[in-house]
Enzyme design. Structure first.
Site, PDB file in Angstrom:
ATOM      1  N   LYS A 144      -8.308  -7.970  -6.967  1.00 50.86           N
ATOM      2  CA  LYS A 144      -7.952  -7.526  -5.707  1.00 50.86           C
ATOM      3  C   LYS A 144      -7.867  -8.999  -4.749  1.00 50.86           C
ATOM      4  CE  LYS A 144      -9.194  -4.590  -1.749  1.00 50.86           C
ATOM      5  NZ  LYS A 144      -9.934  -3.424  -1.353  1.00 50.86           N
TER       6      LYS A 144
ATOM      7  N   SER B 242      -7.915   0.869  -0.107  1.00 51.65           N
ATOM      8  CA  SER B 242      -7.442  -0.118   0.403  1.00 51.65           C
ATOM      9  C   SER B 242      -7.156  -0.940  -1.196  1.00 51.65           C
ATOM     10  CB  SER B 242      -8.122  -1.221   1.057  1.00 51.65           C
ATOM     11  OG  SER B 242      -9.495  -1.695   0.215  1.00 51.65           O
TER      12      SER B 242
ATOM     13  N   SER C 293     -12.541   2.752  -0.983  1.00 51.40           N
ATOM     14  CA  SER C 293     -11.339   2.069  -1.347  1.00 51.40           C
ATOM     15  C   SER C 293     -11.193   1.706  -2.784  1.00 51.40           C
ATOM     16  CB  SER C 293     -11.251   0.383  -0.756  1.00 51.40           C
ATOM     17  OG  SER C 293     -11.015   0.881   0.956  1.00 51.40           O
TER      18      SER C 293
END
Length: 503
Positions: free
Chosen positions: A59, A143, A167
């Protein structure tokens, strides 16, 4: 029904879902910075290591020295870390191959992965395998939507995400993959760009629980550089408490396992098509020997409000460093601006550097920490958080290892099971990629309602594919355990996988 969905319906093994690499990069928009073959070849070879041959995406809010770390924000568009985060170092030291950085909501703030300087992530479930045609544009969740989509599109074997309020689990549910948020403090956060320090966790996504466990077991070690890391003694204490109450799940047998079904996790907003697959999974667990126990977590309805106050307040504090002078890209003020006032320099950079969602949460957090609102908002949210933790401790039969005097009810449950999300993946619409949920900010925040309580309590929680909704899109089922019971959560997740294969 989508042609892709029809192909998947007849397939019981999620690891066999194959997508075109070209389509995934250009259409799904999951990976924003791929590692070149030259950089990859410079990484140390570890042919005998436990993760050798495993490809991972990272990420974009986790520091990597070989790739930029932008947090999907304009304010960090030129940033390159001089070091790797602890989790990245552990992966490469154990033979894993880093394939690139995954798209995400800016600074991890979002539930739909539409708040990104790199553009939204498109859920690969709506892309035809053969032609690469996008049949239906839907959100990959946020996210960590880029991490989930990269796994679902077979760009990598696993991916790291971060989970502050859901997330990892929400994108996993929308994309039909497995997503684990570990117990808070189990995996090091050193080198992870902070959103909300008391909530942030590094999570793992993969197409099956076995791969999630392989990565988790490498990363779940104490790191002295992380001040929030759980000490080795506490980890051992949690392991002993779990063993003394329930040794293990024997294969697919769940005899002796008590599964709690929290009534507050079936709110009116929950789509009926989500409920049916969850009930089917519960019945299959009962058929394998588990005892289903209705439980109540009465403070749950207040969790979402408390979460957004606490997380926004911590974000306001953490993101104050990005002023265009010490940290972050600087945007020069227009000619004639009063540069004597430092605040003018800050304001211009931050107004143009941060996206609208990040600005909204920073303003909310700043207000919650102001003298007039501190007692009524921030402190009140912390009190609610304490009540939520107490709710979980009252229903689990395994004591909380973090408590000074651990105790638990003898008739409590080992794990909780509930839907991961209130609906299947929301649609992406229009040229600006506005979503149905984006039309109302409150509706968008509601996406986290099922995942936030475990985050506030710091508990391990994992979303496992549980079937499909009436529209043919994936549905996730979440397994939640007491702090430190990550292994039990993963074992129950494996049984749920086998239930789906036998269905």
């Amino acid at each position: 029904m989508l042609s892709l969905v029809r192909q998947r319906t007849s397939c019981s093994n999620p690891s066999s879902f194959v997508f075109s690499r070209k389509v995934s990069f250009q259409t799904v928009n999951a990976v924003i910075n791929a590692l070149t073959s030259q950089a990859a070849s410079s990484l140390p070879a570890a042919s005998t290591s436990s993760l050798h041959g495993l490809r991972l995406a990272i990420k974009d809010n986790i520091c990597t020295k070989n790739l930029p770390t932008t947090c999907s924000s304009k304010i960090l568009e030129n940033f390159k870390s001089p070091f790797d985060a602890t989790v990245v170092s552990l992966l490469t030291a154990n033979g894993a191959e880093i394939v690139g950085k995954a798209n995400c909501d800016e600074f991890g703030m979002g539930s739909l992965n539409i708040h990104s300087a790199h553009g939204p992530v498109v859920n690969p479930f709506g892309v035809k395998v053969a032609s690469g045609e996008v049949v239906e544009r839907r959100s990959a969740g946020g996210s960590s939507g880029g991490s989930a989509a990269a796994v679902a599109a077979n760009l990598c074997d696993a991916a790291l995400g971060t989970d502050t309020g859901g997330s990892v689990r929400l994108p996993a549910s929308y994309c039909g993959v497995v997503g684990l948020k570990p117990s808070y403090g189990i995996i090091s956060r050193w080198g992870v760009v902070s959103f909300a320090d008391s909530l942030d966790c590094v999570g793992v996504l993969a197409r099956d629980v076995r791969t999630v466990r392989r990565v988790h077991d490498i990363l779940a070690v104490y790191d002295s550089r992380d001040p929030t890391a759980a000490p080795s003694g506490v980890r051992e204490k949690a392991s002993q408490l779990l063993t003394s109450h329930f040794e293990h799940v024997q294969g697919d047998s769940l005899n002796g396992l008590r599964v709690g079904v929290p009534q507050e996790y079936f709110p009116t907003e929950l789509q009926q098509s989500v409920v049916t697959p969850v009930r089917r999974i519960l019945e299959q667990l009962r058929a394998r020997g588990a005892t289903l126990v209705p439980v109540s977590l009465p403070s749950t309805p207040y969790a979402l409000s408390a979460y957004y106050v606490i997380s926004s307040a911590e974000a306001s504090s953490n993101l104050a460093r990005y002023d265009g002078i010490e940290y972050g890209t600087r945007v020069e003020p227009p000619p004639g601006a009063d540069l004597v006032k430092t605040a003018n320099v800050y304001a211009h950079t931050r107004s143009l550097g941060f996206g609208k969602e990040v600005q909204r949460r920073m303003l909310l957090g700043t207000y919650a920490l102001s003298a007039d609102a501190f007692e009524n908002y921030f402190l009140q949210a912390q009190r609610v958080r304490k009540l939520i933790k107490a709710d979980f401790d009252r229903v689990f039969c395994v004591p909380n290892a973090l408590a000074s005097s651990p105790s638990a009810p003898a008739d409590g449950v080992h794990v909780l099971l509930h839907p991961s999300a209130i609906e299947t993946a929301p649609k992406l619409r229009g040229p600006d990629d506005a979503t149905d949920a984006q039309s109302s900010t409150l509706d968008a925040y509601l996406q986290d309602v099922m995942t936030v309580p475990a985050s506030l309590a710091g508990l391990p929680a994992m979303s496992v594919p549980g079937g499909q909704g009436a529209d043919g899109w994936p549905i996730g089922v979440s397994v939640v355990g007491q702090w430190g019971c990550d292994e039990l959560v993963m074992r129950v997740g494996e049984v749920i996988e086998s239930c789906r294969e036998d269905a």
